[in-house]
Scaffold this motif. Sequence first.
Motif, short mmCIF file in Angstrom:
data_model
loop_
_atom_site.label_atom_id
_atom_site.label_comp_id
_atom_site.label_asym_id
_atom_site.label_seq_id
_atom_site.Cartn_x
_atom_site.Cartn_y
_atom_site.Cartn_z
N GLN A 263 54.03 112.09 27.32
CA GLN A 263 53.86 110.68 26.96
C GLN A 263 55.24 110.05 26.89
O GLN A 263 56.15 110.59 26.24
N GLY A 264 55.40 108.93 27.54
CA GLY A 264 56.70 108.26 27.54
C GLY A 264 56.56 106.79 27.85
O GLY A 264 55.48 106.30 28.17
N LYS A 265 57.68 106.09 27.76
CA LYS A 265 57.67 104.66 28.03
C LYS A 265 59.03 104.24 28.57
O LYS A 265 60.06 104.81 28.19
N GLY A 266 59.00 103.23 29.45
CA GLY A 266 60.25 102.74 30.00
C GLY A 266 61.06 101.94 28.99
O GLY A 266 60.52 101.27 28.11
N VAL A 267 62.40 102.03 29.11
CA VAL A 267 63.33 101.28 28.27
C VAL A 267 64.06 100.30 29.17
O VAL A 267 64.73 100.70 30.13
N ALA A 268 63.92 99.01 28.87
CA ALA A 268 64.49 97.97 29.72
C ALA A 268 65.82 97.48 29.17
O ALA A 268 66.07 97.50 27.96
N ASN A 269 66.70 97.02 30.09
CA ASN A 269 67.97 96.42 29.69
C ASN A 269 67.78 94.94 29.41
O ASN A 269 66.65 94.42 29.43
N GLU A 270 68.89 94.22 29.17
CA GLU A 270 68.80 92.80 28.84
C GLU A 270 68.21 91.99 29.99
O GLU A 270 67.62 90.93 29.77
N GLN A 271 68.36 92.46 31.19
CA GLN A 271 67.82 91.74 32.35
C GLN A 271 66.33 92.06 32.58
O GLN A 271 65.70 91.48 33.48
N VAL A 274 63.87 98.32 33.92
CA VAL A 274 63.68 99.61 33.25
C VAL A 274 64.73 100.58 33.78
O VAL A 274 64.69 100.99 34.94
N THR A 275 65.66 100.94 32.93
CA THR A 275 66.76 101.82 33.32
C THR A 275 66.58 103.25 32.83
O THR A 275 67.18 104.17 33.39
N HIS A 276 65.77 103.44 31.80
CA HIS A 276 65.60 104.76 31.20
C HIS A 276 64.13 104.97 30.80
O HIS A 276 63.35 104.02 30.71
N PHE A 277 63.83 106.23 30.54
CA PHE A 277 62.54 106.60 29.96
C PHE A 277 62.80 107.44 28.72
O PHE A 277 63.75 108.23 28.68
N GLU A 278 61.93 107.28 27.72
CA GLU A 278 61.99 108.09 26.51
C GLU A 278 60.59 108.61 26.21
O GLU A 278 59.60 107.89 26.41
N GLY A 279 60.51 109.83 25.72
CA GLY A 279 59.20 110.37 25.41
C GLY A 279 59.28 111.82 25.00
O GLY A 279 60.34 112.33 24.61
N PHE A 280 58.16 112.51 25.07
CA PHE A 280 58.11 113.93 24.74
C PHE A 280 57.12 114.63 25.67
O PHE A 280 56.20 114.01 26.20
N ILE A 281 57.34 115.93 25.83
CA ILE A 281 56.55 116.73 26.76
C ILE A 281 56.08 117.99 26.03
O ILE A 281 56.90 118.69 25.41
N LEU A 282 54.79 118.29 26.11
CA LEU A 282 54.20 119.43 25.41
C LEU A 282 53.64 120.43 26.42
O LEU A 282 53.16 120.06 27.49
N ASP A 283 53.68 121.69 26.03
CA ASP A 283 53.06 122.75 26.81
C ASP A 283 51.57 122.80 26.45
O ASP A 283 51.21 123.04 25.30
N VAL A 284 50.72 122.53 27.41
CA VAL A 284 49.26 122.51 27.16
C VAL A 284 48.54 123.51 28.07
O VAL A 284 47.37 123.33 28.39
N THR A 285 49.25 124.54 28.46
CA THR A 285 48.66 125.52 29.38
C THR A 285 47.40 126.15 28.80
O THR A 285 46.36 126.21 29.46
N GLU A 286 47.48 126.59 27.54
CA GLU A 286 46.32 127.24 26.93
C GLU A 286 45.16 126.27 26.77
O GLU A 286 44.01 126.61 27.05
N GLN A 287 45.49 125.04 26.34
CA GLN A 287 44.43 124.03 26.20
C GLN A 287 43.79 123.73 27.55
O GLN A 287 42.57 123.55 27.64
N HIS A 288 44.63 123.65 28.60
CA HIS A 288 44.09 123.36 29.93
C HIS A 288 43.16 124.47 30.39
O HIS A 288 42.07 124.20 30.92
#
Length: 722
Positions: A263-271, A274-288
């Motif tokens: 899950q993540g979201k873009g981070v926009a500059n003053e203009q 979207v120059t960056h993304f921030e978020g987190f990533i989980l291992d869901v192998t067992e759940q899958h």
Amino acid sequence: MDLEQAIHSLAENLRESRELEFIENLTKSLSRLLGADHVMISEILDDTSNTAHIVAFFSYGQLQQPVSYNLVGSPCEQVLTTESCAFTDGVCESFPQDTMLQELGAASYIGVPMLTADQNKLGLLAVLNDNPTEYSSTVIELLQVAAAQAAAELAQLRITRNLQESQRRLETLMNSLPGMAYRCKNDELWSMEIVSRGALDLTGYQPQDLINNSRIAWGELIHPEDRELVQQGVDDATKRRQYFRLAYRIICADESIRWVWEQGKGVANEQGDVTHFEGFILDVTEQHQHQEHIAEIAFRDELTGLANRAGLLDFLENQYAQNGDQDYLLVLLDVRYFRSINERFGLHAGDRLLSIVAERLQDGAHNFQDIVMLARITGDEFVVVVKTNALKAEQFMTVANNLKTCFEDSVLLGEHKWDVELRISGAFSYSAGSAAELLQQASIAMHEAKEQEIAYCIFDEGLERKVSAERHRTERFLKALREDKLSIFLQPLICLSDDQCIGAEVLCRWFDDELGAVSPEVFIEIARKQGLLPELGYQVLTKTCDLLRRWQYDGFELPFVSVNVGAQQFAAPDVVDDFLSTCAGLDTQLITLEITESDLMMDPQLALTVTGRLRDHGFRLAIDDFGTGYSSLAYLQQFSVDILKIDMSFVQEMLRDASSKTLINTIIAMARTLGLVTIAEGVETEQQAQALKELGCEYGQGYYFAHPMSPEDFAKTWLQQQ
């Protein structure tokens, strides 16, 4: 050095020193400048407003260890409510509860508040001397300037401390979260700038291996088959300025493949770019893997191994979404007489038959390349999905006949042979807008096949019109029921001995603005399918009671009336109370409740209880259509009934069928023995009426005497004559 020069010097010190160092130097400078024994700068925090926390304390030429002290009962407390506070002498005597003040033994005190730019109080600056001291306005001005400078630095110090604490908490949180938190550039490789320690457990790579792509880029870890899906998901969410949530595979350092959820979201500059993304990533192998197992269970029929209803709909929904150009023929197969297998040979034999049907369909599917799906959706219903480019019923018949060839040989169930007979229906996907609608169309065609007793039925425009008409008729009926637009008619009950009318059976009628007069058989069946027979019954009873009250008000001698009651009404827990409430103000002995013999025998014990209670409250009870059900004489003796209504099918056959006449004679004799009244239904000729009279039947109703009529006509014809 005069005071004006001192002020200038303090300003220079501000530019040369920073934060806490400046505040400590400020206390030293003020002590030397004013010849003060003690200079103290204290901070007041919002969560401890009654406590002062010393930031810097210069006493007798040395910096002292910072401590906290209670503001209550101290001169500092007054400083926080005024612009300044000064005591030239006797300050200890004025504040005897101030322990710190007593320990210092100060004689004089002056304090000024430290204010932020928006005039919020951060704390105070205080100067104390052991000897009495006069404080001029110039000294107060100097202290106010010094307090303002200290407040600015203290505010900055707070910001720095809060920022450091936030960074510490963020780092702790990032490194404590399962999975990997990140900040990356919006470039082709997702070049990482910040990576939490969870990267090692997630990927097998150290965080520093990913930062600035020093060893490998995150984009290179994404499974090649999933990269386009990931990029599309990120792009779509970024355009909408929303979070993206994605599940995909990565290739770890040891070359194992893991499923991750991001899950993540873009981070926009003053203009706004979207120059960056921030978020987190989980291992869901067992759940899958677990979900895949659950899906396998949820979408698979345990007995046959074929897809179940949910699996069929899931497959079709995916086809509708991903392959809209491909047409399908859904063929629905019903195993005829399946219930007989269970009843004759047991449930085990029924399961064995279903398994054999599934096996033969699977074997047959190998011979037809266009078959793409087999499913068992109910107990004895199977589905075959076939690819098609044809839009003609001929293909349905070709597929149906081919499927029937799979069952030309008998099935051996233990020692018994059983010929499998199928009823087959079908629908084409081009005529349905969704998977559920396609299956519904095939089910409608199957229902039509059963209604018409035919082996094949394809959903087509004609059937669609018929279904649409039935749906429209149902909607109109529900509207009529809801808006109380149904009416009641009355058919007279005639005494066969003198042709006098003693009452009437109440019949429900529906006259629709669009549909005209709709047959009771039609709308009663609609009510049954919709589960509204109780509501229909109560509406008829209510209208009947309202009519009787109106006749009673008009001075008529009230006739006996009979109202039909369904098994669903009898099964209601408050049936007796509901009837009494509806008939309030009327003599219940005038009201006969009719229930069919078959309904009565659905739950004989319940019927015994309810009929007994209704009789106790004065209602009369009749068994309608008597002779067509299966009630035993033992039950008939126990039921609290008053009347047996002989079914019209026997009445209309009695003159040309000896057995029907014999049955009527038997019913009349039995009723006489049990003390029950008999009413013959469907009397249409004088000969029938005379024959019934000779057999001892007491009352009759039918077209020979009168057709059902409106309450107004009944009153004119029968009540006014009385």
